[in-house]
Design a protein around this motif. Structure first.
Motif, PDB file in Angstrom:
ATOM      1  N   UNK A  89      25.977 -31.818 -21.719  1.00 42.27           N
ATOM      2  CA  UNK A  89      26.705 -30.897 -20.830  1.00 42.27           C
ATOM      3  C   UNK A  89      25.991 -30.747 -19.484  1.00 42.27           C
ATOM      4  N   UNK A  90      24.661 -30.700 -19.526  1.00 40.09           N
ATOM      5  CA  UNK A  90      23.898 -30.570 -18.286  1.00 40.09           C
ATOM      6  C   UNK A  90      24.208 -31.721 -17.337  1.00 40.09           C
ATOM      7  N   UNK A  91      24.234 -32.931 -17.869  1.00 40.74           N
ATOM      8  CA  UNK A  91      24.493 -34.103 -17.021  1.00 40.74           C
ATOM      9  C   UNK A  91      25.820 -33.971 -16.286  1.00 40.74           C
ATOM     10  N   UNK A  92      26.847 -33.593 -16.997  1.00 39.47           N
ATOM     11  CA  UNK A  92      28.164 -33.444 -16.375  1.00 39.47           C
ATOM     12  C   UNK A  92      28.142 -32.334 -15.321  1.00 39.47           C
ATOM     13  N   UNK A  93      27.584 -31.188 -15.673  1.00 43.37           N
ATOM     14  CA  UNK A  93      27.552 -30.054 -14.740  1.00 43.37           C
ATOM     15  C   UNK A  93      26.732 -30.386 -13.499  1.00 43.37           C
ATOM     16  N   UNK A  94      25.570 -31.031 -13.686  1.00 44.58           N
ATOM     17  CA  UNK A  94      24.714 -31.370 -12.554  1.00 44.58           C
ATOM     18  C   UNK A  94      25.425 -32.353 -11.621  1.00 44.58           C
ATOM     19  N   UNK A  95      26.059 -33.351 -12.182  1.00 48.97           N
ATOM     20  CA  UNK A  95      26.771 -34.337 -11.353  1.00 48.97           C
ATOM     21  C   UNK A  95      27.937 -33.697 -10.605  1.00 48.97           C
ATOM     22  N   UNK A  96      28.603 -32.769 -11.240  1.00 53.23           N
ATOM     23  CA  UNK A  96      29.710 -32.067 -10.592  1.00 53.23           C
ATOM     24  C   UNK A  96      29.193 -31.222  -9.421  1.00 53.23           C
ATOM     25  N   UNK A  97      28.066 -30.568  -9.612  1.00 51.72           N
ATOM     26  CA  UNK A  97      27.505 -29.688  -8.589  1.00 51.72           C
ATOM     27  C   UNK A  97      26.770 -30.441  -7.489  1.00 51.72           C
ATOM     28  N   UNK A  98      26.348 -31.659  -7.766  1.00 51.48           N
ATOM     29  CA  UNK A  98      25.535 -32.443  -6.827  1.00 51.48           C
ATOM     30  C   UNK A  98      26.108 -33.850  -6.670  1.00 51.48           C
ATOM     31  N   UNK A  99      27.330 -33.980  -6.162  1.00 54.24           N
ATOM     32  CA  UNK A  99      27.950 -35.308  -6.149  1.00 54.24           C
ATOM     33  C   UNK A  99      27.211 -36.341  -5.290  1.00 54.24           C
ATOM     34  N   UNK A 100      26.634 -35.935  -4.172  1.00 50.29           N
ATOM     35  CA  UNK A 100      25.902 -36.909  -3.349  1.00 50.29           C
ATOM     36  C   UNK A 100      24.664 -37.394  -4.071  1.00 50.29           C
ATOM     37  N   UNK A 101      23.946 -36.465  -4.679  1.00 50.40           N
ATOM     38  CA  UNK A 101      22.750 -36.865  -5.423  1.00 50.40           C
ATOM     39  C   UNK A 101      23.117 -37.660  -6.671  1.00 50.40           C
ATOM     40  N   UNK A 102      24.203 -37.297  -7.318  1.00 52.04           N
ATOM     41  CA  UNK A 102      24.658 -38.071  -8.474  1.00 52.04           C
ATOM     42  C   UNK A 102      24.977 -39.500  -8.039  1.00 52.04           C
ATOM     43  N   UNK A 103      25.505 -39.646  -6.830  1.00 45.01           N
ATOM     44  CA  UNK A 103      25.781 -40.974  -6.292  1.00 45.01           C
ATOM     45  C   UNK A 103      24.518 -41.805  -6.114  1.00 45.01           C
ATOM     46  N   UNK A 159      30.505 -41.460 -14.374  1.00 48.25           N
ATOM     47  CA  UNK A 159      30.583 -42.637 -13.500  1.00 48.25           C
ATOM     48  C   UNK A 159      32.018 -42.935 -13.078  1.00 48.25           C
ATOM     49  N   UNK A 160      32.926 -42.847 -14.007  1.00 48.84           N
ATOM     50  CA  UNK A 160      34.335 -43.143 -13.710  1.00 48.84           C
ATOM     51  C   UNK A 160      34.840 -42.264 -12.565  1.00 48.84           C
ATOM     52  N   UNK A 161      34.544 -40.998 -12.616  1.00 49.11           N
ATOM     53  CA  UNK A 161      35.020 -40.056 -11.601  1.00 49.11           C
ATOM     54  C   UNK A 161      34.257 -40.206 -10.291  1.00 49.11           C
ATOM     55  N   UNK A 162      32.949 -40.323 -10.390  1.00 51.02           N
ATOM     56  CA  UNK A 162      32.142 -40.456  -9.174  1.00 51.02           C
ATOM     57  C   UNK A 162      32.478 -41.749  -8.424  1.00 51.02           C
ATOM     58  N   UNK A 163      32.660 -42.830  -9.159  1.00 53.67           N
ATOM     59  CA  UNK A 163      32.995 -44.115  -8.519  1.00 53.67           C
ATOM     60  C   UNK A 163      34.321 -44.059  -7.786  1.00 53.67           C
ATOM     61  N   UNK A 168      34.727 -34.339 -10.960  1.00 53.70           N
ATOM     62  CA  UNK A 168      34.627 -34.469 -12.410  1.00 53.70           C
ATOM     63  C   UNK A 168      35.422 -33.312 -13.027  1.00 53.70           C
ATOM     64  N   UNK A 169      36.423 -33.606 -13.839  1.00 60.03           N
ATOM     65  CA  UNK A 169      37.281 -32.540 -14.371  1.00 60.03           C
ATOM     66  C   UNK A 169      36.559 -31.692 -15.425  1.00 60.03           C
ATOM     67  N   UNK A 170      37.034 -30.473 -15.620  1.00 57.49           N
ATOM     68  CA  UNK A 170      36.436 -29.599 -16.642  1.00 57.49           C
ATOM     69  C   UNK A 170      36.476 -30.204 -18.045  1.00 57.49           C
ATOM     70  N   UNK A 171      37.454 -31.036 -18.328  1.00 55.21           N
ATOM     71  CA  UNK A 171      37.557 -31.641 -19.660  1.00 55.21           C
ATOM     72  C   UNK A 171      36.358 -32.531 -19.992  1.00 55.21           C
ATOM     73  N   UNK A 172      35.653 -33.008 -18.983  1.00 60.48           N
ATOM     74  CA  UNK A 172      34.498 -33.878 -19.221  1.00 60.48           C
ATOM     75  C   UNK A 172      33.408 -33.155 -19.996  1.00 60.48           C
ATOM     76  N   UNK A 173      33.262 -31.854 -19.781  1.00 63.20           N
ATOM     77  CA  UNK A 173      32.234 -31.081 -20.485  1.00 63.20           C
ATOM     78  C   UNK A 173      32.453 -31.132 -21.993  1.00 63.20           C
ATOM     79  N   UNK A 174      33.687 -30.898 -22.408  1.00 63.69           N
ATOM     80  CA  UNK A 174      33.989 -30.890 -23.842  1.00 63.69           C
ATOM     81  C   UNK A 174      33.934 -32.291 -24.441  1.00 63.69           C
ATOM     82  N   UNK A 175      34.323 -33.277 -23.664  1.00 60.18           N
ATOM     83  CA  UNK A 175      34.276 -34.653 -24.175  1.00 60.18           C
ATOM     84  C   UNK A 175      32.847 -35.041 -24.513  1.00 60.18           C
ATOM     85  N   UNK A 176      31.908 -34.811 -23.575  1.00 60.94           N
ATOM     86  CA  UNK A 176      30.521 -35.207 -23.847  1.00 60.94           C
ATOM     87  C   UNK A 176      29.905 -34.325 -24.930  1.00 60.94           C
TER      88      UNK A 176
END
Length: 186
Positions: A89-103, A159-163, A168-176
Protein backbone atom coordinates in the motif's frame (compact mmCIF):
# COMPACT_ATOMS: atom_id res chain seq x y z
CA UNK A 1 30.62 37.48 3.56
CA UNK A 2 29.36 35.22 0.77
CA UNK A 3 25.83 35.76 -0.35
CA UNK A 4 23.34 33.01 0.43
CA UNK A 5 22.59 30.46 -2.26
CA UNK A 6 19.48 31.29 -4.22
CA UNK A 7 18.97 27.69 -5.36
CA UNK A 8 19.32 24.75 -3.00
CA UNK A 9 20.36 21.27 -4.03
CA UNK A 10 16.76 20.19 -3.45
CA UNK A 11 15.48 22.96 -5.74
CA UNK A 12 17.78 21.73 -8.49
CA UNK A 13 16.91 18.06 -7.91
CA UNK A 14 13.20 18.90 -7.94
CA UNK A 15 13.75 20.60 -11.30
CA UNK A 16 15.71 17.56 -12.54
CA UNK A 17 12.85 15.23 -11.54
CA UNK A 18 10.42 17.43 -13.46
CA UNK A 19 12.70 17.52 -16.51
CA UNK A 20 12.80 13.72 -16.42
CA UNK A 21 9.01 13.54 -16.07
CA UNK A 22 8.57 15.83 -19.05
CA UNK A 23 11.24 14.47 -21.37
CA UNK A 24 12.67 11.20 -20.06
CA UNK A 25 16.10 10.41 -18.63
CA UNK A 26 18.07 11.70 -21.64
CA UNK A 27 16.52 15.14 -21.15
CA UNK A 28 18.21 15.49 -17.76
CA UNK A 29 21.18 17.65 -18.65
CA UNK A 30 22.91 20.35 -16.64
CA UNK A 31 21.59 23.11 -18.91
CA UNK A 32 18.03 21.72 -19.06
CA UNK A 33 17.83 21.50 -15.28
CA UNK A 34 19.27 25.00 -14.88
CA UNK A 35 16.63 26.33 -17.29
CA UNK A 36 13.84 24.47 -15.52
CA UNK A 37 14.94 25.83 -12.14
CA UNK A 38 15.53 29.34 -13.49
CA UNK A 39 19.09 29.05 -12.21
CA UNK A 40 22.34 30.10 -13.82
CA UNK A 41 24.36 27.14 -15.09
CA UNK A 42 27.08 28.10 -12.62
CA UNK A 43 24.72 27.11 -9.82
CA UNK A 44 24.52 23.64 -11.31
CA UNK A 45 28.27 23.19 -11.60
CA UNK A 46 28.78 24.63 -8.12
CA UNK A 47 26.71 21.75 -6.69
CA UNK A 48 27.30 18.91 -9.17
CA UNK A 49 30.54 18.05 -10.95
CA UNK A 50 28.60 17.08 -14.07
CA UNK A 51 25.60 15.17 -15.36
CA UNK A 52 26.68 11.88 -13.73
CA UNK A 53 26.83 13.51 -10.30
CA UNK A 54 23.49 15.26 -10.88
CA UNK A 55 21.78 12.02 -11.94
CA UNK A 56 23.39 10.11 -9.07
CA UNK A 57 22.09 12.58 -6.50
CA UNK A 58 18.66 12.69 -8.15
CA UNK A 59 18.44 8.91 -7.97
CA UNK A 60 19.77 8.59 -4.44
CA UNK A 61 17.58 11.32 -2.99
CA UNK A 62 14.55 9.69 -4.60
CA UNK A 63 15.46 6.15 -3.64
CA UNK A 64 16.32 7.12 -0.05
CA UNK A 65 13.03 8.99 0.35
CA UNK A 66 11.07 6.05 -1.00
CA UNK A 67 12.98 3.35 0.89
CA UNK A 68 12.75 5.30 4.15
CA UNK A 69 8.95 5.20 4.08
CA UNK A 70 8.85 1.71 2.60
CA UNK A 71 11.02 0.24 5.35
CA UNK A 72 8.94 2.04 7.98
CA UNK A 73 5.80 0.42 6.53
CA UNK A 74 7.46 -3.00 6.48
CA UNK A 75 8.68 -2.54 10.06
CA UNK A 76 5.32 -1.53 11.54
CA UNK A 77 3.77 -3.71 14.21
CA UNK A 78 1.95 -6.78 12.97
CA UNK A 79 2.56 -10.14 11.43
CA UNK A 80 4.34 -10.70 8.11
CA UNK A 81 1.11 -10.53 6.13
CA UNK A 82 0.04 -7.20 7.67
CA UNK A 83 3.49 -5.72 7.15
CA UNK A 84 3.62 -6.84 3.51
CA UNK A 85 0.17 -5.36 2.89
CA UNK A 86 1.38 -2.11 4.48
CA UNK A 87 4.49 -2.12 2.27
CA UNK A 88 2.48 -2.74 -0.89
CA UNK A 89 0.00 0.00 0.00
CA UNK A 90 2.85 2.38 0.80
CA UNK A 91 4.30 1.98 -2.69
CA UNK A 92 1.03 2.91 -4.35
CA UNK A 93 0.37 5.86 -2.02
CA UNK A 94 3.93 7.20 -2.34
CA UNK A 95 3.85 7.01 -6.14
CA UNK A 96 0.48 8.74 -6.22
CA UNK A 97 1.74 11.54 -3.96
CA UNK A 98 5.13 11.88 -5.69
CA UNK A 99 4.57 11.28 -9.41
CA UNK A 100 7.74 13.06 -10.58
CA UNK A 101 9.90 11.16 -8.13
CA UNK A 102 8.09 7.92 -8.95
CA UNK A 103 9.02 8.63 -12.57
CA UNK A 104 12.68 8.74 -11.54
CA UNK A 105 12.41 5.27 -10.01
CA UNK A 106 10.40 4.03 -12.98
CA UNK A 107 13.14 5.21 -15.37
CA UNK A 108 15.71 3.17 -13.47
CA UNK A 109 19.23 3.85 -12.33
CA UNK A 110 20.79 2.53 -15.53
CA UNK A 111 18.88 5.06 -17.63
CA UNK A 112 20.43 7.73 -15.42
CA UNK A 113 23.96 6.49 -16.09
CA UNK A 114 24.56 4.48 -12.89
CA UNK A 115 27.79 3.05 -14.32
CA UNK A 116 29.28 6.56 -14.33
CA UNK A 117 28.18 7.66 -10.86
CA UNK A 118 30.79 8.75 -8.33
CA UNK A 119 32.04 5.82 -6.24
CA UNK A 120 30.81 7.35 -2.96
CA UNK A 121 27.25 7.46 -4.32
CA UNK A 122 27.49 3.91 -5.64
CA UNK A 123 28.65 2.78 -2.18
CA UNK A 124 25.75 4.64 -0.55
CA UNK A 125 23.37 2.83 -2.88
CA UNK A 126 24.87 -0.58 -2.10
CA UNK A 127 24.45 0.06 1.66
CA UNK A 128 20.82 1.06 1.17
CA UNK A 129 20.13 -2.09 -0.87
CA UNK A 130 21.86 -4.34 1.70
CA UNK A 131 19.68 -2.93 4.47
CA UNK A 132 16.53 -3.39 2.40
CA UNK A 133 17.44 -6.97 1.43
CA UNK A 134 18.09 -7.80 5.09
CA UNK A 135 14.68 -6.43 6.09
CA UNK A 136 12.89 -8.35 3.33
CA UNK A 137 14.72 -11.57 4.24
CA UNK A 138 13.80 -11.20 7.92
CA UNK A 139 10.16 -10.50 7.10
CA UNK A 140 9.19 -13.97 5.91
CA UNK A 141 10.92 -17.25 5.04
CA UNK A 142 9.77 -17.19 1.40
CA UNK A 143 11.62 -14.20 -0.02
CA UNK A 144 10.26 -14.82 -3.52
CA UNK A 145 6.72 -14.33 -2.23
CA UNK A 146 7.75 -11.25 -0.24
CA UNK A 147 9.41 -9.71 -3.30
CA UNK A 148 6.35 -10.41 -5.43
CA UNK A 149 4.00 -9.03 -2.77
CA UNK A 150 5.82 -5.82 -1.93
CA UNK A 151 7.91 -5.06 -5.01
CA UNK A 152 6.85 -6.80 -8.21
CA UNK A 153 3.08 -6.44 -8.02
CA UNK A 154 2.94 -2.85 -6.67
CA UNK A 155 5.54 -1.81 -9.27
CA UNK A 156 3.51 -3.37 -12.10
CA UNK A 157 0.30 -1.73 -10.92
CA UNK A 158 1.77 1.79 -10.62
CA UNK A 159 3.96 1.50 -13.74
CA UNK A 160 0.95 1.15 -16.02
CA UNK A 161 -0.56 4.42 -14.78
CA UNK A 162 2.67 6.37 -14.46
CA UNK A 163 3.81 5.37 -17.96
CA UNK A 164 0.52 6.65 -19.36
CA UNK A 165 0.84 9.92 -17.42
CA UNK A 166 -2.35 9.03 -15.54
CA UNK A 167 -3.22 9.40 -11.88
CA UNK A 168 -3.02 6.13 -9.98
CA UNK A 169 -6.66 5.26 -9.18
CA UNK A 170 -7.86 4.50 -5.65
CA UNK A 171 -8.60 0.91 -6.70
CA UNK A 172 -4.85 0.27 -6.97
CA UNK A 173 -4.53 0.32 -3.17
CA UNK A 174 -6.93 -2.58 -2.72
CA UNK A 175 -5.50 -4.53 -5.64
CA UNK A 176 -1.97 -4.54 -4.21
CA UNK A 177 -3.29 -5.18 -0.68
CA UNK A 178 -5.31 -8.19 -1.86
CA UNK A 179 -2.37 -9.57 -3.80
CA UNK A 180 0.05 -9.14 -0.87
CA UNK A 181 -2.41 -10.76 1.52
CA UNK A 182 -2.91 -13.70 -0.85
CA UNK A 183 0.82 -14.24 -1.31
CA UNK A 184 1.81 -14.12 2.36
CA UNK A 185 0.16 -16.91 4.35
CA UNK A 186 -0.81 -16.48 7.98
Amino acid sequence: MPRPAQFTVDDLLDAAAQVLADGGPAAVTMSAVARAAGAPSGSMYHRFAGRAALCAELWMRTEERFVGGFTAALSAPGDARQRCVAGARFTVAWCRQNPSEAGVLLAGADALGAADWPSAVAARRRRLHRELRRLLKDLHADTDRVNAAVIDIPYAVVRRHLSAGAVIPPSADEIVADCAAALIAD
